[in-house]
Write a protein that holds these residues in place. Structure first.
Motif, PDB file in Angstrom:
ATOM      1  N   TYR A 156       0.825  -1.205   0.000  1.00 31.86           N
ATOM      2  CA  TYR A 156       0.000   0.000   0.000  1.00 31.86           C
ATOM      3  C   TYR A 156       0.863   1.260   0.000  1.00 31.86           C
ATOM      4  CZ  TYR A 156      -3.594  -3.333   1.503  1.00 31.86           C
ATOM      5  OH  TYR A 156      -4.462  -4.401   1.594  1.00 31.86           O
ATOM      6  N   TYR A 157       0.403   2.278  -0.754  1.00 26.98           N
ATOM      7  CA  TYR A 157       1.141   3.539  -0.865  1.00 26.98           C
ATOM      8  C   TYR A 157       0.174   4.714  -0.862  1.00 26.98           C
ATOM      9  CZ  TYR A 157       5.081   0.640  -2.359  1.00 26.98           C
ATOM     10  OH  TYR A 157       6.070  -0.294  -2.413  1.00 26.98           O
ATOM     11  N   SER A 158       0.644   5.835  -0.315  1.00 24.84           N
ATOM     12  CA  SER A 158      -0.127   7.065  -0.409  1.00 24.84           C
ATOM     13  C   SER A 158       0.256   7.860  -1.645  1.00 24.84           C
ATOM     14  CB  SER A 158       0.097   7.928   0.834  1.00 24.84           C
ATOM     15  OG  SER A 158       1.450   8.360   0.911  1.00 24.84           O
ATOM     16  N   ALA A 159       1.476   7.640  -2.134  1.00 19.37           N
ATOM     17  CA  ALA A 159       1.980   8.411  -3.271  1.00 19.37           C
ATOM     18  C   ALA A 159       1.311   7.970  -4.567  1.00 19.37           C
ATOM     19  CB  ALA A 159       3.486   8.257  -3.384  1.00 19.37           C
ATOM     20  N   GLY A 160       1.361   8.858  -5.569  1.00 20.83           N
ATOM     21  CA  GLY A 160       0.717   8.569  -6.843  1.00 20.83           C
ATOM     22  C   GLY A 160       1.580   7.739  -7.768  1.00 20.83           C
ATOM     23  N   GLN A 166       1.139  10.764   8.299  1.00 19.76           N
ATOM     24  CA  GLN A 166       0.296   9.922   9.138  1.00 19.76           C
ATOM     25  C   GLN A 166      -0.302   8.771   8.332  1.00 19.76           C
ATOM     26  OE1 GLN A 166      -0.051  10.301  12.615  1.00 19.76           O
ATOM     27  NE2 GLN A 166      -0.830   8.227  12.259  1.00 19.76           N
ATOM     28  N   VAL A 167      -0.699   9.046   7.093  1.00 19.87           N
ATOM     29  CA  VAL A 167      -1.171   7.973   6.216  1.00 19.87           C
ATOM     30  C   VAL A 167      -0.095   6.905   6.082  1.00 19.87           C
ATOM     31  CG1 VAL A 167      -1.758   7.376   3.841  1.00 19.87           C
ATOM     32  CG2 VAL A 167      -2.827   9.353   4.914  1.00 19.87           C
ATOM     33  N   ASP A 168       1.142   7.328   5.810  1.00 16.81           N
ATOM     34  CA  ASP A 168       2.229   6.375   5.603  1.00 16.81           C
ATOM     35  C   ASP A 168       2.540   5.588   6.872  1.00 16.81           C
ATOM     36  OD1 ASP A 168       2.540   6.969   2.923  1.00 16.81           O
ATOM     37  OD2 ASP A 168       4.014   8.552   3.288  1.00 16.81           O
ATOM     38  N   THR A 169       2.331   6.191   8.033  1.00 11.98           N
ATOM     39  CA  THR A 169       2.523   5.459   9.289  1.00 11.98           C
ATOM     40  C   THR A 169       1.589   4.258   9.355  1.00 11.98           C
ATOM     41  OG1 THR A 169       3.259   7.410  10.519  1.00 11.98           O
ATOM     42  CG2 THR A 169       2.334   5.599  11.806  1.00 11.98           C
ATOM     43  N   TYR A 170       0.329   4.464   8.989  1.00 16.82           N
ATOM     44  CA  TYR A 170      -0.627   3.356   9.010  1.00 16.82           C
ATOM     45  C   TYR A 170      -0.378   2.365   7.874  1.00 16.82           C
ATOM     46  CZ  TYR A 170      -3.305   6.134  12.423  1.00 16.82           C
ATOM     47  OH  TYR A 170      -3.701   6.844  13.532  1.00 16.82           O
ATOM     48  N   LEU A 171      -0.063   2.865   6.690  1.00 14.34           N
ATOM     49  CA  LEU A 171       0.163   1.964   5.558  1.00 14.34           C
ATOM     50  C   LEU A 171       1.441   1.149   5.743  1.00 14.34           C
ATOM     51  CD1 LEU A 171      -0.890   4.117   2.459  1.00 14.34           C
ATOM     52  CD2 LEU A 171      -2.267   2.571   3.862  1.00 14.34           C
ATOM     53  N   ASN A 172       2.470   1.749   6.325  1.00 15.34           N
ATOM     54  CA  ASN A 172       3.695   0.993   6.598  1.00 15.34           C
ATOM     55  C   ASN A 172       3.422  -0.140   7.571  1.00 15.34           C
ATOM     56  OD1 ASN A 172       5.273   2.585   4.906  1.00 15.34           O
ATOM     57  ND2 ASN A 172       5.951   3.944   6.555  1.00 15.34           N
ATOM     58  N   GLY A 173       2.519   0.101   8.516  1.00 14.61           N
ATOM     59  CA  GLY A 173       2.130  -0.970   9.427  1.00 14.61           C
ATOM     60  C   GLY A 173       1.467  -2.112   8.689  1.00 14.61           C
ATOM     61  N   LEU A 174       0.565  -1.791   7.783  1.00 15.55           N
ATOM     62  CA  LEU A 174      -0.094  -2.828   6.987  1.00 15.55           C
ATOM     63  C   LEU A 174       0.905  -3.562   6.100  1.00 15.55           C
ATOM     64  CD1 LEU A 174      -3.318  -0.873   5.948  1.00 15.55           C
ATOM     65  CD2 LEU A 174      -3.211  -2.849   7.485  1.00 15.55           C
ATOM     66  N   THR A 208       5.454  -3.162   9.034  1.00 13.24           N
ATOM     67  CA  THR A 208       6.248  -2.523  10.077  1.00 13.24           C
ATOM     68  C   THR A 208       5.417  -1.490  10.823  1.00 13.24           C
ATOM     69  OG1 THR A 208       8.227  -2.780   8.691  1.00 13.24           O
ATOM     70  CG2 THR A 208       8.397  -1.309  10.585  1.00 13.24           C
ATOM     71  N   TRP A 209       4.889  -1.884  11.973  1.00 11.03           N
ATOM     72  CA  TRP A 209       4.120  -0.947  12.789  1.00 11.03           C
ATOM     73  C   TRP A 209       5.063  -0.083  13.603  1.00 11.03           C
ATOM     74  CZ3 TRP A 209      -0.714   0.117  11.882  1.00 11.03           C
ATOM     75  CH2 TRP A 209      -1.522  -0.845  11.251  1.00 11.03           C
ATOM     76  N   ALA A 210       4.790   1.212  13.660  1.00 10.83           N
ATOM     77  CA  ALA A 210       5.624   2.169  14.373  1.00 10.83           C
ATOM     78  C   ALA A 210       5.497   1.972  15.883  1.00 10.83           C
ATOM     79  CB  ALA A 210       5.219   3.594  13.993  1.00 10.83           C
ATOM     80  N   ALA A 211       6.460   2.529  16.609  1.00 10.76           N
ATOM     81  CA  ALA A 211       6.398   2.497  18.066  1.00 10.76           C
ATOM     82  C   ALA A 211       5.084   3.114  18.529  1.00 10.76           C
ATOM     83  CB  ALA A 211       7.574   3.274  18.647  1.00 10.76           C
ATOM     84  N   GLY A 212       4.467   2.468  19.485  1.00 10.76           N
ATOM     85  CA  GLY A 212       3.173   2.920  19.972  1.00 10.76           C
ATOM     86  C   GLY A 212       2.007   2.242  19.296  1.00 10.76           C
ATOM     87  N   LEU A 213       2.276   1.532  18.187  1.00  9.54           N
ATOM     88  CA  LEU A 213       1.214   0.835  17.457  1.00  9.54           C
ATOM     89  C   LEU A 213       1.478  -0.666  17.376  1.00  9.54           C
ATOM     90  CD1 LEU A 213       0.681   3.308  14.455  1.00  9.54           C
ATOM     91  CD2 LEU A 213      -0.649   3.156  16.570  1.00  9.54           C
TER      92      LEU A 213
END
Length: 291
Positions: free
Chosen positions: A197-201, A219-227, A230-235
């Motif tokens: 998944y990506y936010s970029a075009g 913030q979008v990329d934080t959630y998409l990177n988790g999917l 790699t979930w960020a610290a705190g998630l």
């Protein structure tokens, strides 16, 4: 009459009945739970919605309201203790309040359900079969054909387990979480078919964030990177939820919405009682066999 043997037989039948009942509950129903009216709650604290520029497929960029908002079951618009957050599962149709919905589990929504026995199959696929999703520039790009129902169900569950609680702490996080939901629903092909998944075009991308600002995109990329793994610290921790999906009937008459309710964690004392009950059943059955 051997009382112990009789008690064992009764206990065994009860255990078998209970197990059968659990299997029925676990399997769920392919039918809707019944018609439910939802009404948007109004007042301070009832919305985490922001407007952001998005591109669906190769269509022109558009400003879209994104994020969670609170609703009530029934016709009241009063914000109160019974109001709850919902997110949209249907970005290309308009939200209507109040509206009447089929209330179903997330699994039945994703895999298809019937409002009545023998009726048309409703849910995820029927939404994407609608005119807005079949339009030129959208079909085969922002489309259910770019993913699988198994992946949609798994990734939605994964997203909510890690990030739902985080998402309702601010409007920018809520808008980003909404983007992630929509990305899961119709942009499974990813960049060059790598299935991420990506936010970029990208030329073959189904959903893009069309903004130069960094806060929302980050913030979008934080959630998409988790999917993507790699979930960020705190998630990194997870919370289990029960999901209710409110699907308009007929599909396309309004937006499908999802509600997440955290599952209660049994108290240690309750777990101990359950353990003792299970031990008691096992001990009784063994004693009966010995008799």
């Amino acid at each position: 009459m051997n009382y112990a043997a009789t008690a064992t037989t009764t206990t065994g039948r009860f255990a078998s009945f209970a197990a059968s009942a659990l299997l029925v509950v676990a399997a769920g129903s392919a039918y809707a739970q019944g018609a439910t009216t939802l009404t948007k709650a109004t007042g301070t604290g009832s919305s985490l919605v922001e407007s952001h520029s998005l591109v669906f497929g190769s269509t022109a960029a558009r400003n879209v309201n994104m994020g969670a908002w609170k609703v009530n079951e029934g016709t009241s618009s009063t914000l109160g203790a019974s109001s709850f957050w919902v997110y949209c599962l249907d970005p290309l149709n308009n939200y209507i309040s109040p509206d009447t919905y089929d209330k179903v589990s997330l699994s039945n929504f994703v895999n298809g359900y019937q409002a009545t026995p023998g009726g048309a199959t409703m849910g995820y696929a029927s939404i994407f079969a609608g005119a807005n999703y079949q339009a030129a520039g959208v079909k085969t790009m922002y489309d259910d054909s770019t993913t699988t129902t198994a992946r949609v169900l798994s990734d939605l569950t994964n997203l909510f387990q890690h990030a739902y609680a985080d998402s309702i702490t601010s409007s920018v996080k809520s808008a980003a979480f909404q983007f992630a939901i929509w990305e899961i629903l119709g942009d499974g092909a990813g960049q060059s078919g790598n299935k991420q998944y990506y936010s970029a075009g990208y030329s073959n991308s189904g959903l893009d964030a069309n903004e130069t600002g960094t806060t929302f995109r980050a913030q979008v990329d934080t959630y998409l990177n988790g999917l993507n793994g790699t979930w960020a610290a705190g998630l990194t921790g997870t919370t289990n939820y029960t999901f209710s999906v409110y699907n308009p009937n007929p599909s396309g008459s309004g937006q499908a919405l999802i509600r997440a309710t955290a599952n209660a964690v049994p108290e240690p004392g309750s777990l101990a009682l359950v353990s003792l009950a299970v031990f008691g059943v096992v001990y009784t059955r063994r004693k009966g066999k010995n008799s």
